[in-house]
Design an enzyme around this catalytic site. Sequence first.
Site, mmCIF file in Angstrom:
data_model
loop_
_atom_site.group_PDB
_atom_site.id
_atom_site.type_symbol
_atom_site.label_atom_id
_atom_site.label_comp_id
_atom_site.label_asym_id
_atom_site.label_seq_id
_atom_site.Cartn_x
_atom_site.Cartn_y
_atom_site.Cartn_z
ATOM 1 N N ASN A 59 -7.431 -20.845 -3.825
ATOM 2 C CA ASN A 59 -6.938 -20.253 -5.407
ATOM 3 C C ASN A 59 -6.579 -22.051 -6.109
ATOM 4 O O ASN A 59 -7.030 -22.342 -7.291
ATOM 5 C CB ASN A 59 -6.219 -19.872 -5.954
ATOM 6 C CG ASN A 59 -6.526 -19.252 -7.143
ATOM 7 O OD1 ASN A 59 -7.064 -18.352 -8.015
ATOM 8 N ND2 ASN A 59 -5.339 -19.325 -8.033
ATOM 9 N N TYR B 219 2.659 -22.938 -1.362
ATOM 10 C CA TYR B 219 2.536 -22.778 -2.662
ATOM 11 C C TYR B 219 2.756 -24.847 -2.893
ATOM 12 O O TYR B 219 1.625 -25.363 -3.645
ATOM 13 C CB TYR B 219 3.183 -21.997 -3.552
ATOM 14 C CG TYR B 219 3.423 -22.720 -4.568
ATOM 15 C CD1 TYR B 219 2.759 -22.470 -5.529
ATOM 16 C CD2 TYR B 219 5.076 -22.984 -5.561
ATOM 17 C CE1 TYR B 219 2.205 -22.909 -7.162
ATOM 18 C CE2 TYR B 219 4.639 -23.844 -6.934
ATOM 19 C CZ TYR B 219 3.910 -23.357 -7.415
ATOM 20 O OH TYR B 219 3.932 -24.606 -8.755
ATOM 21 N N ARG C 126 18.868 -24.242 -10.958
ATOM 22 C CA ARG C 126 17.599 -24.593 -11.284
ATOM 23 C C ARG C 126 18.103 -25.168 -12.387
ATOM 24 O O ARG C 126 18.769 -25.093 -13.466
ATOM 25 C CB ARG C 126 16.976 -23.260 -10.855
ATOM 26 C CG ARG C 126 16.568 -22.816 -9.423
ATOM 27 C CD ARG C 126 15.395 -23.588 -8.546
ATOM 28 N NE ARG C 126 15.617 -22.779 -7.718
ATOM 29 C CZ ARG C 126 16.588 -22.912 -5.740
ATOM 30 N NH1 ARG C 126 17.772 -24.169 -6.588
ATOM 31 N NH2 ARG C 126 16.433 -22.812 -5.447
ATOM 32 N N ALA D 252 -4.461 -23.189 -14.165
ATOM 33 C CA ALA D 252 -4.712 -22.289 -13.347
ATOM 34 C C ALA D 252 -4.105 -21.899 -12.414
ATOM 35 O O ALA D 252 -4.664 -23.137 -11.236
ATOM 36 C CB ALA D 252 -5.637 -21.138 -13.811
ATOM 37 N N ALA D 253 -3.458 -21.131 -11.908
ATOM 38 C CA ALA D 253 -2.887 -20.877 -10.190
ATOM 39 C C ALA D 253 -2.034 -20.366 -9.821
ATOM 40 O O ALA D 253 -2.003 -18.662 -11.214
ATOM 41 C CB ALA D 253 -1.608 -22.274 -9.987
ATOM 42 N N HIS E 83 10.274 -13.885 -10.573
ATOM 43 C CA HIS E 83 10.834 -14.305 -11.097
ATOM 44 C C HIS E 83 12.735 -14.747 -11.742
ATOM 45 O O HIS E 83 12.613 -13.547 -12.433
ATOM 46 C CB HIS E 83 10.328 -16.024 -12.036
ATOM 47 C CG HIS E 83 9.018 -16.500 -11.277
ATOM 48 N ND1 HIS E 83 9.747 -16.969 -10.798
ATOM 49 C CD2 HIS E 83 8.034 -16.500 -12.001
ATOM 50 C CE1 HIS E 83 8.624 -17.885 -10.419
ATOM 51 N NE2 HIS E 83 6.776 -17.505 -11.248
ATOM 52 N N LEU E 84 13.572 -15.209 -11.707
ATOM 53 C CA LEU E 84 14.652 -14.466 -12.286
ATOM 54 C C LEU E 84 14.505 -13.986 -13.131
ATOM 55 O O LEU E 84 15.313 -12.878 -13.817
ATOM 56 C CB LEU E 84 15.819 -15.281 -11.930
ATOM 57 C CG LEU E 84 17.174 -15.548 -12.421
ATOM 58 C CD1 LEU E 84 17.530 -13.872 -11.388
ATOM 59 C CD2 LEU E 84 18.156 -16.559 -12.056
ATOM 60 N N PHE F 152 19.690 -13.393 -5.222
ATOM 61 C CA PHE F 152 19.729 -13.863 -3.142
ATOM 62 C C PHE F 152 20.769 -14.786 -3.667
ATOM 63 O O PHE F 152 20.597 -15.911 -2.849
ATOM 64 C CB PHE F 152 18.317 -14.215 -3.412
ATOM 65 C CG PHE F 152 16.927 -13.647 -3.846
ATOM 66 C CD1 PHE F 152 17.074 -11.974 -3.282
ATOM 67 C CD2 PHE F 152 15.768 -13.996 -4.670
ATOM 68 C CE1 PHE F 152 15.954 -11.133 -4.205
ATOM 69 C CE2 PHE F 152 14.393 -12.999 -5.285
ATOM 70 C CZ PHE F 152 15.127 -11.809 -4.770
ATOM 71 N N ARG G 64 16.905 -16.033 0.012
ATOM 72 C CA ARG G 64 15.626 -15.579 0.353
ATOM 73 C C ARG G 64 14.946 -17.052 0.788
ATOM 74 O O ARG G 64 15.528 -18.150 0.395
ATOM 75 C CB ARG G 64 14.828 -15.633 -1.697
ATOM 76 C CG ARG G 64 13.251 -15.692 -1.104
ATOM 77 C CD ARG G 64 13.293 -15.654 -2.923
ATOM 78 N NE ARG G 64 13.239 -16.612 -3.655
ATOM 79 C CZ ARG G 64 12.641 -16.510 -4.764
ATOM 80 N NH1 ARG G 64 12.269 -15.054 -5.519
ATOM 81 N NH2 ARG G 64 12.992 -17.446 -5.836
HETATM 82 N N1 UDP Z 1 16.743 -15.110 -7.434
HETATM 83 C C1 UDP Z 1 17.570 -14.120 -6.861
HETATM 84 N N2 UDP Z 1 16.528 -13.050 -7.356
HETATM 85 C C2 UDP Z 1 15.997 -12.803 -7.965
HETATM 86 C C3 UDP Z 1 14.404 -13.746 -8.584
HETATM 87 C C4 UDP Z 1 15.410 -15.111 -8.012
HETATM 88 O O1 UDP Z 1 18.423 -14.639 -7.316
HETATM 89 O O2 UDP Z 1 15.074 -11.473 -8.472
HETATM 90 C C5 UDP Z 1 16.901 -16.727 -7.411
HETATM 91 C C6 UDP Z 1 16.774 -17.115 -6.966
HETATM 92 O O3 UDP Z 1 16.815 -16.850 -5.505
HETATM 93 C C7 UDP Z 1 16.352 -18.926 -7.381
HETATM 94 C C8 UDP Z 1 16.235 -18.667 -8.441
HETATM 95 O O4 UDP Z 1 16.731 -17.089 -9.430
HETATM 96 O O5 UDP Z 1 17.761 -19.274 -7.045
HETATM 97 C C9 UDP Z 1 15.064 -18.958 -9.725
HETATM 98 O O6 UDP Z 1 14.179 -18.543 -8.987
HETATM 99 P P1 UDP Z 1 11.904 -18.108 -9.256
HETATM 100 O O7 UDP Z 1 11.814 -17.420 -8.501
HETATM 101 O O8 UDP Z 1 13.011 -17.418 -10.772
HETATM 102 O O9 UDP Z 1 12.308 -19.385 -9.283
HETATM 103 P P2 UDP Z 1 11.492 -20.740 -7.699
HETATM 104 O O10 UDP Z 1 13.273 -20.993 -8.153
HETATM 105 O O11 UDP Z 1 11.344 -19.966 -6.947
HETATM 106 O O12 UDP Z 1 10.996 -21.101 -9.218
#
Ligand code: UDP
Length: 261
Positions: free
Chosen positions: A24, A73, A154, A6-7, A122-123, A141, A214
């Site tokens: 949390n 985080y 990633r 949980a987080a 998340h993407l 982003f 981002r």
């Molecule tokens: N990303 C994006 N648009 C979105 C959400 C994420 O371009 O609406 C990109 C983000 O910059 C990262 C990758 O997708 O490079 C994965 O992001 P996510 O938030 O899924 O996971 P994180 O890597 O932050 O844990």
Amino acid sequence: GAIHFAALKAVGESVEKPLLYYNNNSAGTLSVLSAIAQSKCRRFVFSSTAATYGEPTTMPIREDTPQLPINPYGWSKLVSERMALDLRAALPDFSCALLRYFNVAGAAANGTLGEHHDPETHLIPVILQAALGQRKKVVLFGDDYPTPDGTCIRDYVHVEDLVDAHIVVMQALQPGDARAYNLGIGNGYSVKEILDAARQVVGRPFEIEIGPRRAGDPPELYADPSKIQNELGWKARRTDIAQTIESAWRWHQAHPRGYEA
Ligand code: UDP
């Protein structure tokens, strides 16, 4: 044994509300560890994160890559790792495994369980929401990163492989163990590659807009997952990104409002 999943896990939100994350995630882990210390439970498996590594200068990321988070985080999880390690030092028969997840993706093959966050950041779920018409577009982003196609890379690991890893780890833990493992597939996909794969899977158009970077997104993060393979024989099996996206797509179509009634 106990598994503590949980987080809260939205990086951007953790920057806005750091104390919420320490409360949390870190204080929450403190409560779980306190209960364990007072019980007969002596095995602890913890959901940690690649975010504890921050922006490493070497790729792929190994378990001994220095941990220096770049957001609350990541710190909230690193503090939790520390508490577990310190308890292990104090309680000789206690054991812990710190599992550092990379980008968890996909949904259960039997269609029952999937991914639902509110708000969704998340993407892959963002893309699927756009494909379902639940959001106007996907904002990419940043396309000016120092990567082959300019977008971030990633390591997307299927949630069912993650489940398998927890079982293997729990069964392996011996009194006094302190283990840390990266859970990833060992190679990366760019945001553009994910968008291309998703377009094939969903078979319908959705709008993509190139936006600014981002804050706090490093160009490239992927695991060296060889430690858990060598020590425990686990490796990710569901490594086809299209199939991973497809499993999520099936769940999103069947549950357009996620877990809401
Ligand atoms: N990303 C994006 N648009 C979105 C959400 C994420 O371009 O609406 C990109 C983000 O910059 C990262 C990758 O997708 O490079 C994965 O992001 P996510 O938030 O899924 O996971 P994180 O890597 O932050 O844990």
